[in-house]
Design a protein around this motif. Structure first.
Motif, PDB file in Angstrom:
ATOM      1  N   PRO A 179      -0.770   2.402  -1.997  1.00  0.00           N
ATOM      2  CA  PRO A 179      -1.178   3.273  -3.105  1.00  0.00           C
ATOM      3  C   PRO A 179      -2.640   3.691  -2.969  1.00  0.00           C
ATOM      4  CG  PRO A 179       0.041   1.380  -3.928  1.00  0.00           C
ATOM      5  CD  PRO A 179      -0.248   1.118  -2.481  1.00  0.00           C
ATOM      6  N   ALA A 180      -2.897   4.989  -3.144  1.00  0.00           N
ATOM      7  CA  ALA A 180      -4.253   5.521  -3.002  1.00  0.00           C
ATOM      8  C   ALA A 180      -4.728   6.193  -4.284  1.00  0.00           C
ATOM      9  CB  ALA A 180      -4.296   6.510  -1.840  1.00  0.00           C
ATOM     10  N   GLY A 181      -3.982   6.037  -5.377  1.00  0.00           N
ATOM     11  CA  GLY A 181      -4.379   6.640  -6.647  1.00  0.00           C
ATOM     12  C   GLY A 181      -3.867   8.054  -6.801  1.00  0.00           C
ATOM     13  N   GLY A 182      -3.698   8.458  -8.033  1.00  0.00           N
ATOM     14  CA  GLY A 182      -3.259   9.816  -8.330  1.00  0.00           C
ATOM     15  C   GLY A 182      -1.869  10.135  -7.819  1.00  0.00           C
ATOM     16  N   GLY A 183      -1.028   9.110  -7.658  1.00  0.00           N
ATOM     17  CA  GLY A 183       0.315   9.350  -7.160  1.00  0.00           C
ATOM     18  C   GLY A 183       0.377   9.603  -5.668  1.00  0.00           C
ATOM     19  N   ARG A 184      -0.729   9.351  -4.972  1.00  0.00           N
ATOM     20  CA  ARG A 184      -0.784   9.562  -3.524  1.00  0.00           C
ATOM     21  C   ARG A 184      -0.684   8.221  -2.801  1.00  0.00           C
ATOM     22  NH1 ARG A 184      -5.623  12.448  -1.692  1.00  0.00           N
ATOM     23  NH2 ARG A 184      -6.634  10.732  -2.729  1.00  0.00           N
ATOM     24  N   TYR A 185      -0.244   8.262  -1.554  1.00  0.00           N
ATOM     25  CA  TYR A 185      -0.064   7.056  -0.766  1.00  0.00           C
ATOM     26  C   TYR A 185      -0.583   7.262   0.653  1.00  0.00           C
ATOM     27  CZ  TYR A 185       2.912   5.558  -4.532  1.00  0.00           C
ATOM     28  OH  TYR A 185       3.370   5.207  -5.767  1.00  0.00           O
ATOM     29  N   ALA A 186      -1.316   6.274   1.163  1.00  0.00           N
ATOM     30  CA  ALA A 186      -1.690   6.254   2.572  1.00  0.00           C
ATOM     31  C   ALA A 186      -0.535   5.601   3.321  1.00  0.00           C
ATOM     32  CB  ALA A 186      -2.972   5.449   2.770  1.00  0.00           C
ATOM     33  N   GLU A 187      -0.441   5.848   4.611  1.00  0.00           N
ATOM     34  CA  GLU A 187       0.589   5.214   5.429  1.00  0.00           C
ATOM     35  C   GLU A 187      -0.071   4.332   6.480  1.00  0.00           C
ATOM     36  OE1 GLU A 187       4.306   8.324   5.356  1.00  0.00           O
ATOM     37  OE2 GLU A 187       3.044   8.256   7.128  1.00  0.00           O
ATOM     38  N   PHE A 188       0.512   3.173   6.686  1.00  0.00           N
ATOM     39  CA  PHE A 188       0.071   2.254   7.729  1.00  0.00           C
ATOM     40  C   PHE A 188       1.243   2.112   8.690  1.00  0.00           C
ATOM     41  CE2 PHE A 188      -0.780  -1.978   9.530  1.00  0.00           C
ATOM     42  CZ  PHE A 188      -2.085  -1.822   9.929  1.00  0.00           C
ATOM     43  N   VAL A 189       1.085   2.663   9.896  1.00  0.00           N
ATOM     44  CA  VAL A 189       2.166   2.694  10.880  1.00  0.00           C
ATOM     45  C   VAL A 189       1.927   1.587  11.901  1.00  0.00           C
ATOM     46  CG1 VAL A 189       3.370   4.093  12.598  1.00  0.00           C
ATOM     47  CG2 VAL A 189       2.375   5.179  10.571  1.00  0.00           C
ATOM     48  N   VAL A 190       2.981   0.809  12.156  1.00  0.00           N
ATOM     49  CA  VAL A 190       2.913  -0.305  13.101  1.00  0.00           C
ATOM     50  C   VAL A 190       3.884  -0.016  14.239  1.00  0.00           C
ATOM     51  CG1 VAL A 190       3.264  -2.781  13.394  1.00  0.00           C
ATOM     52  CG2 VAL A 190       2.408  -1.898  11.214  1.00  0.00           C
ATOM     53  N   LEU A 191       3.406  -0.103  15.484  1.00  0.00           N
ATOM     54  CA  LEU A 191       4.263   0.054  16.647  1.00  0.00           C
ATOM     55  C   LEU A 191       4.504  -1.326  17.241  1.00  0.00           C
ATOM     56  CD1 LEU A 191       5.705   2.021  18.605  1.00  0.00           C
ATOM     57  CD2 LEU A 191       3.615   1.954  19.989  1.00  0.00           C
TER      58      LEU A 191
END
Length: 99
Positions: free
Chosen positions: A69-81
């Motif tokens: 969660p990044a606030g304001g209904g926005r989301y960051a993504e954390f991608v794992v390979l």
């Protein structure tokens, strides 16, 4: 009449909250500190963060995506390979989209 008003208020409260994207959510700091390329395993990811959206490639590699969660209904993504042996090969953070 009161019952109808209560139902409308409850529905209005639900409608004002944006629905989170699918996938497991965790704070970005916890993800970046807890996932170490070359060391963290598939089993450790599952134990620490749970299952999430993933794609398995014919090569045996897997990409897992966690939401933060990044606030304001926005989301960051954390991608794992994950490599074919089940160890984290790389990670990448994608900033939340602009509104």
């Amino acid at each position: 009449m009161k019952a109808v008003l209560l139902i409308l208020l409850a529905l209005a409260g639900c409608a004002s909250q944006p629905a989170p994207p699918p996938g497991t959510q965790a704070p970005l700091a916890r993800l970046t500190e807890g996932v170490v390329p070359g060391r963290t395993t598939r089993a450790e990811l599952l134990a620490a963060f749970g299952p999430t959206k993933s794609v398995r490639f014919d090569s045996g590699y897997e990409a897992w995506v966690y939401q933060s969660p990044a606030g304001g209904g926005r989301y960051a993504e954390f991608v794992v390979l994950l490599n074919p042996q089940g160890v984290v090969a790389k990670t990448r953070t994608r900033a939340p989209a602009l509104p």
